[in-house]
Design a protein around this motif. Structure first.
Motif, mmCIF file in Angstrom:
data_model
loop_
_atom_site.group_PDB
_atom_site.id
_atom_site.type_symbol
_atom_site.label_atom_id
_atom_site.label_comp_id
_atom_site.label_asym_id
_atom_site.label_seq_id
_atom_site.Cartn_x
_atom_site.Cartn_y
_atom_site.Cartn_z
ATOM 1 N N GLY A 35 -4.229 2.054 -6.864
ATOM 2 C CA GLY A 35 -4.090 3.473 -6.566
ATOM 3 C C GLY A 35 -4.268 3.816 -5.104
ATOM 4 O O GLY A 35 -4.592 4.963 -4.774
ATOM 5 N N VAL A 36 -4.036 2.852 -4.208
ATOM 6 C CA VAL A 36 -4.113 3.138 -2.779
ATOM 7 C C VAL A 36 -3.069 4.200 -2.431
ATOM 8 O O VAL A 36 -1.905 4.094 -2.813
ATOM 9 N N GLY A 37 -3.496 5.236 -1.735
ATOM 10 C CA GLY A 37 -2.624 6.358 -1.417
ATOM 11 C C GLY A 37 -2.836 7.556 -2.315
ATOM 12 O O GLY A 37 -2.439 8.676 -1.972
ATOM 13 N N ALA A 38 -3.461 7.349 -3.479
ATOM 14 C CA ALA A 38 -3.771 8.460 -4.380
ATOM 15 C C ALA A 38 -5.008 9.199 -3.873
ATOM 16 O O ALA A 38 -5.881 8.618 -3.230
ATOM 17 N N SER A 39 -5.089 10.477 -4.200
ATOM 18 C CA SER A 39 -6.207 11.286 -3.712
ATOM 19 C C SER A 39 -7.515 10.951 -4.417
ATOM 20 O O SER A 39 -8.596 11.071 -3.826
ATOM 21 N N THR A 40 -7.437 10.516 -5.676
ATOM 22 C CA THR A 40 -8.617 10.137 -6.458
ATOM 23 C C THR A 40 -8.219 9.018 -7.412
ATOM 24 O O THR A 40 -7.024 8.831 -7.695
ATOM 25 N N PRO A 41 -9.178 8.267 -7.961
ATOM 26 C CA PRO A 41 -8.828 7.252 -8.967
ATOM 27 C C PRO A 41 -8.097 7.840 -10.171
ATOM 28 O O PRO A 41 -7.242 7.176 -10.763
ATOM 29 N N ALA A 42 -8.411 9.079 -10.528
ATOM 30 C CA ALA A 42 -7.751 9.710 -11.671
ATOM 31 C C ALA A 42 -6.281 9.990 -11.410
ATOM 32 O O ALA A 42 -5.509 10.206 -12.352
ATOM 33 N N ALA A 43 -5.876 9.991 -10.135
ATOM 34 C CA ALA A 43 -4.475 10.241 -9.789
ATOM 35 C C ALA A 43 -3.650 8.965 -9.735
ATOM 36 O O ALA A 43 -2.424 9.031 -9.591
ATOM 37 N N ALA A 44 -4.287 7.790 -9.847
ATOM 38 C CA ALA A 44 -3.553 6.528 -9.877
ATOM 39 C C ALA A 44 -2.781 6.419 -11.189
ATOM 40 O O ALA A 44 -3.130 7.050 -12.191
ATOM 41 N N TYR A 45 -1.749 5.583 -11.200
ATOM 42 C CA TYR A 45 -0.895 5.565 -12.385
ATOM 43 C C TYR A 45 -1.602 5.079 -13.655
ATOM 44 O O TYR A 45 -1.325 5.602 -14.750
ATOM 45 N N PRO A 46 -2.538 4.089 -13.616
ATOM 46 C CA PRO A 46 -3.153 3.664 -14.877
ATOM 47 C C PRO A 46 -3.927 4.779 -15.582
ATOM 48 O O PRO A 46 -3.842 4.921 -16.812
ATOM 49 N N ALA A 47 -4.691 5.569 -14.829
ATOM 50 C CA ALA A 47 -5.436 6.670 -15.446
ATOM 51 C C ALA A 47 -4.488 7.716 -16.013
ATOM 52 O O ALA A 47 -4.704 8.259 -17.107
ATOM 53 N N GLY A 70 -6.101 -3.543 -10.650
ATOM 54 C CA GLY A 70 -5.336 -3.696 -9.426
ATOM 55 C C GLY A 70 -6.250 -3.937 -8.241
ATOM 56 O O GLY A 70 -7.296 -3.291 -8.115
ATOM 57 N N ILE A 71 -5.867 -4.860 -7.366
ATOM 58 C CA ILE A 71 -6.613 -5.140 -6.135
ATOM 59 C C ILE A 71 -5.613 -5.155 -4.986
ATOM 60 O O ILE A 71 -4.691 -5.982 -4.952
ATOM 61 N N GLY A 72 -5.791 -4.232 -4.061
ATOM 62 C CA GLY A 72 -4.856 -4.091 -2.959
ATOM 63 C C GLY A 72 -4.729 -5.348 -2.116
ATOM 64 O O GLY A 72 -5.705 -6.063 -1.879
ATOM 65 N N GLY A 73 -3.512 -5.623 -1.661
ATOM 66 C CA GLY A 73 -3.247 -6.723 -0.752
ATOM 67 C C GLY A 73 -2.959 -8.055 -1.400
ATOM 68 O O GLY A 73 -2.584 -9.009 -0.718
ATOM 69 N N GLU A 74 -3.095 -8.154 -2.715
ATOM 70 C CA GLU A 74 -2.933 -9.456 -3.356
ATOM 71 C C GLU A 74 -1.467 -9.825 -3.559
ATOM 72 O O GLU A 74 -0.631 -8.987 -3.896
ATOM 73 N N ALA A 75 -1.183 -11.112 -3.374
ATOM 74 C CA ALA A 75 0.105 -11.700 -3.719
ATOM 75 C C ALA A 75 -0.085 -12.540 -4.982
ATOM 76 O O ALA A 75 -1.158 -12.548 -5.592
ATOM 77 N N VAL A 76 0.954 -13.264 -5.368
ATOM 78 C CA VAL A 76 0.951 -13.893 -6.683
ATOM 79 C C VAL A 76 -0.196 -14.883 -6.859
ATOM 80 O O VAL A 76 -0.814 -14.943 -7.933
ATOM 81 N N ASP A 77 -0.531 -15.666 -5.844
ATOM 82 C CA ASP A 77 -1.578 -16.673 -6.026
ATOM 83 C C ASP A 77 -2.947 -16.040 -6.264
ATOM 84 O O ASP A 77 -3.726 -16.525 -7.094
ATOM 85 N N GLU A 78 -3.245 -14.957 -5.541
ATOM 86 C CA GLU A 78 -4.531 -14.279 -5.767
ATOM 87 C C GLU A 78 -4.584 -13.660 -7.162
ATOM 88 O O GLU A 78 -5.625 -13.676 -7.823
#
Length: 277
Positions: free
Chosen positions: A84-96, A119-127
């Motif tokens: 939810g990076v870029g969302a104003s609050t966690p409740a505004a992220a798509y999963p919530a 979700g963890i920001g910055g991760e690619a497939v190996d992470e």
């Protein structure tokens, strides 16, 4: 027990499944169908004793949980677009937002629907694969929505490695009895300026087509939201030119909800199998 040839019905296993098949009447099952939104017509073939030994279409585990009254457990897995990076609050992220939307769409399940944000920001497939067991397989959800491919393009991950690693993970999820929906990379100024980024989008689509996994075509959807006037660019994109803003996450949650309900509608429901583990 001798293996049953593919394409032929196989008997149910386990006393629990047998008891469920004998005690769960078609009237009781169809009562759940009356509670579903018109969007979701499961259209059961009530052959409670048999199911096909072939790869199921759609999202069969989700369809079973909807038909039998839940609980329905979903893991949203991915990087910053899931976090939810870029969302104003966690409740505004798509999963919530997805959890809230599904609870409204399926009121007979209500609070028995859960969407865990992994979700963890910055991760690619190996992470992501390094935490697949702990964050996705161990909780034994009915469905994982896997958002992937954006950071791999930005970090110069080998396209072949991305495809091979993603395919192997999808096979592991299926082997664990988890339905899967893929979500492709976003359309955004940063990825537009990244050479070869569209190849990762296309790889996600190809994997979905090859393996029969539904894909949320986020790139096309985002272009359509702008083209149709549903959002302005300011409402869609965060100020960094990479992540989505609240307006984008709201529509992404709607798209994810459609993918879940459409996938359940497309799945043949083996109701008696719901009693097995």
């Amino acid at each position: 027990m001798q293996p049953v040839p593919r394409g032929r019905p196989r008997p149910l296993v386990g006393a629990t499944a047998l008891m469920l098949a004998l005690t769960l009447s078609s009237t009781a099952v169809l009562a759940y169908a009356d509670l579903l939104p018109q969007h979701l017509d499961l259209g059961f073939d009530l052959d409670l004793g048999l199911f096909e030994d072939t790869a199921p279409a759609g999202l069969p585990h989700v369809a079973q949980k909807i038909a039998l009254g839940g609980p329905l457990s979903i893991v949203a897995f991915g990087s910053s677009s899931t976090e939810g990076v870029g969302a104003s609050t966690p409740a505004a992220a798509y999963p919530a937002r997805l959890e809230a939307g599904l609870r409204r769409a399926l009121p007979h399940l209500g609070s028995k629907i859960t969407v865990a944000n992994r979700g963890i920001g910055g991760e690619a497939v190996d992470e992501m694969l390094a935490r697949l067991d702990q964050d996705v397989i161990a909780p034994r959800p009915d469905l994982v929505i896997w958002q992937t491919g954006s950071n791999d393009a930005l970090r110069g991950v080998s396209l072949d490695h991305f495809r091979e690693a993603t395919e192997a993970a999808l096979e592991r999820l299926r082997a664990a009895g988890i339905d899967v929906v893929l979500m492709e990379p976003q359309w955004c100024p940063t990825l537009d300026a990244t050479p070869g980024a569209d190849r990762f989008r296309d790889a996600v689509r190809a994997l979905g087509a090859d393996l029969g996994v539904p894909v949320i075509r986020r790139s096309d959807l985002m272009r359509d939201w702008i083209g149709q006037g549903r959002l302005t660019r300011t409402e869609l994109f965060a100020s960094d030119g990479l992540h989505m803003a609240d307006g984008g996450y709201a529509l992404l949650a709607e798209a994810a909800q459609d993918a879940v309900l459409d996938g359940a509608e497309a799945a043949p429901v083996a109701l008696a199998e719901a009693g097995t583990d």
